[in-house]
Design an enzyme around this catalytic site. Structure first.
Site, PDB file in Angstrom:
ATOM      1  N   HIS A  19      46.043  35.716  29.746  1.00  0.00           N
ATOM      2  CA  HIS A  19      47.434  35.421  29.389  1.00  0.00           C
ATOM      3  C   HIS A  19      47.719  35.647  27.903  1.00  0.00           C
ATOM      4  O   HIS A  19      48.830  36.011  27.534  1.00  0.00           O
ATOM      5  CB  HIS A  19      47.794  34.006  29.867  1.00  0.00           C
ATOM      6  N   HIS A  42      49.365  41.245  41.963  1.00  0.00           N
ATOM      7  CA  HIS A  42      48.752  40.043  42.540  1.00  0.00           C
ATOM      8  C   HIS A  42      49.277  38.843  41.735  1.00  0.00           C
ATOM      9  O   HIS A  42      48.655  38.400  40.782  1.00  0.00           O
ATOM     10  CB  HIS A  42      47.233  40.115  42.444  1.00  0.00           C
ATOM     11  N   SER A 138      51.066  34.518  35.472  1.00  0.00           N
ATOM     12  CA  SER A 138      51.517  35.797  34.903  1.00  0.00           C
ATOM     13  C   SER A 138      53.008  36.077  35.155  1.00  0.00           C
ATOM     14  O   SER A 138      53.693  36.573  34.255  1.00  0.00           O
ATOM     15  CB  SER A 138      50.642  36.951  35.397  1.00  0.00           C
ATOM     16  N   GLU A 156      52.766  39.141  46.239  1.00  0.00           N
ATOM     17  CA  GLU A 156      51.806  38.078  46.545  1.00  0.00           C
ATOM     18  C   GLU A 156      51.634  38.019  48.063  1.00  0.00           C
ATOM     19  O   GLU A 156      52.612  37.894  48.791  1.00  0.00           O
ATOM     20  CB  GLU A 156      52.312  36.732  45.985  1.00  0.00           C
ATOM     21  N   ASP A 184      51.087  43.887  50.246  1.00  0.00           N
ATOM     22  CA  ASP A 184      49.818  44.221  49.607  1.00  0.00           C
ATOM     23  C   ASP A 184      50.091  44.981  48.303  1.00  0.00           C
ATOM     24  O   ASP A 184      50.583  46.110  48.319  1.00  0.00           O
ATOM     25  CB  ASP A 184      49.003  45.084  50.583  1.00  0.00           C
ATOM     26  N   GLY A 185      49.776  44.321  47.189  1.00  0.00           N
ATOM     27  CA  GLY A 185      50.071  44.900  45.875  1.00  0.00           C
ATOM     28  C   GLY A 185      49.381  46.241  45.637  1.00  0.00           C
ATOM     29  O   GLY A 185      49.924  47.117  44.958  1.00  0.00           O
ATOM     30  N   ASP A 205      45.601  41.992  39.104  1.00  0.00           N
ATOM     31  CA  ASP A 205      44.781  40.798  38.884  1.00  0.00           C
ATOM     32  C   ASP A 205      44.370  40.174  40.217  1.00  0.00           C
ATOM     33  O   ASP A 205      44.783  39.066  40.563  1.00  0.00           O
ATOM     34  CB  ASP A 205      45.616  39.803  38.037  1.00  0.00           C
TER      35      ASP A 205
HETATM   36  N1  SAM Z   1      48.135  37.012  38.292  1.00  0.00           N
HETATM   37  C1  SAM Z   1      48.142  35.565  38.510  1.00  0.00           C
HETATM   38  C2  SAM Z   1      48.215  34.855  37.171  1.00  0.00           C
HETATM   39  O1  SAM Z   1      47.672  35.364  36.181  1.00  0.00           O
HETATM   40  O2  SAM Z   1      48.843  33.804  37.108  1.00  0.00           O
HETATM   41  C3  SAM Z   1      46.938  35.111  39.300  1.00  0.00           C
HETATM   42  C4  SAM Z   1      46.670  35.904  40.527  1.00  0.00           C
HETATM   43  S1  SAM Z   1      45.290  35.374  41.452  1.00  0.00           S
HETATM   44  C5  SAM Z   1      43.932  35.786  40.453  1.00  0.00           C
HETATM   45  C6  SAM Z   1      45.252  36.612  42.705  1.00  0.00           C
HETATM   46  C7  SAM Z   1      46.341  36.452  43.735  1.00  0.00           C
HETATM   47  O3  SAM Z   1      46.401  37.638  44.524  1.00  0.00           O
HETATM   48  C8  SAM Z   1      46.115  35.318  44.723  1.00  0.00           C
HETATM   49  O4  SAM Z   1      47.247  34.477  44.692  1.00  0.00           O
HETATM   50  C9  SAM Z   1      45.980  35.990  46.092  1.00  0.00           C
HETATM   51  O5  SAM Z   1      46.564  35.266  47.141  1.00  0.00           O
HETATM   52  C10 SAM Z   1      46.724  37.293  45.869  1.00  0.00           C
HETATM   53  N2  SAM Z   1      46.305  38.446  46.689  1.00  0.00           N
HETATM   54  C11 SAM Z   1      45.091  38.730  47.219  1.00  0.00           C
HETATM   55  N3  SAM Z   1      45.079  39.967  47.756  1.00  0.00           N
HETATM   56  C12 SAM Z   1      46.322  40.489  47.566  1.00  0.00           C
HETATM   57  C13 SAM Z   1      46.927  41.751  47.835  1.00  0.00           C
HETATM   58  N4  SAM Z   1      46.233  42.724  48.450  1.00  0.00           N
HETATM   59  N5  SAM Z   1      48.208  41.952  47.456  1.00  0.00           N
HETATM   60  C14 SAM Z   1      48.911  40.965  46.837  1.00  0.00           C
HETATM   61  N6  SAM Z   1      48.393  39.759  46.534  1.00  0.00           N
HETATM   62  C15 SAM Z   1      47.118  39.511  46.890  1.00  0.00           C
END
Ligand code: SAM
Length: 331
Positions: A19, A42, A138, A156, A184-185, A205
């Site tokens: 961050h 993500h 984020s 997400e 799916d990101g 992320d």
């Molecule tokens: N970026 C956030 C932050 O810094 O506050 C934290 C994200 S966390 C490390 C990863 C997130 O990605 C989780 O909430 C998870 O549910 C989500 N996730 C997992 N696979 C994903 C995908 N293929 N596409 C989108 N989101 C996904």
């Protein structure tokens, strides 16, 4: 479905690195007049309570962000020009640097602390870390820097976190400037590149809960750079004793270099990755010992900012003599 919930980890040492870097990037990239598209592949839940059940159970923030508030913070210190002039800081072993803990915060860390103050007015008033209750993910950090012409696209996949994120963003009342989608990101990123005004920053992320995430990050970033070479691409990754984790920054470096793009790689280690035993002789897993941020097409200011901030992160967040940082760049 995935079991990873970022709420357990919010405000840990990896979030401090991620961050702080994200704030430095957003601050720089939103200075120009041309519209910026920010894509967070993500996104997580967007906002976390540090006094909530999840974070209190894990206690990770106590070893992360809270440690920044246990030392006196003085006014912003300028980045020493000698540091700004360093061309390449390539350290194969983490560099352990121990500045005095009561020195002024580096500008990038000060910006991070200032943002936490804005979200926690009682913390700002009292300076008492007990009032650090709200922690921005984020999406909230990115949104703070947008102006009217910019767009933020959040993805997400976890249904519970998607619901929280949708509610948290709705509270901001920012309308169509910020979109939240349960997709799916990795898959959707390509559909947004190149962006309309040809300026974009992408944060990738994932939780790396699934081993294939490492390969997906590498493939997704390679594809993104092909579609839109001048975007700023930001990848967070864990530094853990696992071949895929070790290979990821190497793959990203090779890909960026082949594509003729500049890159920066910063890691923060807070403790040893070795298993230990407790008094009862039971094996104790160390938890995440280190993490990294890999940035393709970083702003020219980022290296000097991190060079000033990383030693302070080590001094404040380091837990044993393995604590240290690396900062290297190329292209
Ligand atoms: N970026 C956030 C932050 O810094 O506050 C934290 C994200 S966390 C490390 C990863 C997130 O990605 C989780 O909430 C998870 O549910 C989500 N996730 C997992 N696979 C994903 C995908 N293929 N596409 C989108 N989101 C996904």
């Amino acid at each position: 479905m995935f079991s990873y919930r970022h709420a357990f980890h919010a405000g840990n040492h990896a979030d401090v690195l991620k961050h702080t870097t994200l704030i430095a990037l957003m601050k720089y990239l939103t200075q120009k007049d041309t519209a910026l598209t920010v894509i967070d592949t993500h996104a997580g839940a967007g906002l976390y309570r540090l006094d909530g059940d999840y974070t209190e159970t894990s206690g990770e923030a106590q070893h992360g962000v809270f440690r920044l508030f246990s030392m006196p913070n003085k006014a912003i210190a300028p980045v020493p020009s000698a540091q700004a002039a360093i061309k390449t800081i390539a350290t194969r072993k983490p560099t352990s640097s121990k500045p005095p803990v009561n020195e002024a915060l580096a500008p990038a860390l000060q910006d991070y602390v200032d943002l936490l103050h804005r979200l926690n007015p009682q913390l700002a008033e009292s300076g008492d870390a007990a009032h650090l209750k709200i922690y921005p993910g984020s999406p909230f950090i990115e949104q703070q820097f947008l102006s009217g012409r910019d767009k933020l696209k959040l993805f997400e996949l976890h249904p519970t976190d998607f619901k929280s994120l949708t509610g948290n963003i709705a509270q901001l009342g920012v309308g169509r400037q910020v979109s939240v989608t349960c997709e799916d990101g990795f898959e959707v990123l390509k559909t947004f590149l190149p962006p309309p005004a040809r300026r974009a920053m992408v944060l990738c992320d994932p939780s790396y809960e699934i081993k294939t995430d490492y390969a997906r990050v590498a493939a997704c970033m390679a594809d993104a750079v092909k579609r839109f070479a001048t975007g700023t691409y930001v990848v967070w990754y864990p530094v853990i004793p696992r071949p895929e984790a070790h290979d990821l920054p190497r793959k990203l470096k090779t890909m960026a270099t082949k594509a003729g793009r500049s890159w920066l790689n910063a890691t923060l280690t807070v403790k040893s990755s070795k298993l230990t035993t407790d008094d009862a002789g039971d094996v104790v897993r160390p938890g995440l010992p280190a993490s990294g941020m890999f940035v393709i097409n970083p702003p020219h200011t980022l290296k000097a900012e991190l060079q000033a901030a990383l030693p302070q992160m080590v001094a404040r967040l380091g837990q044993d003599r393995n604590a240290g940082f690396t900062l290297e760049h190329g292209g």
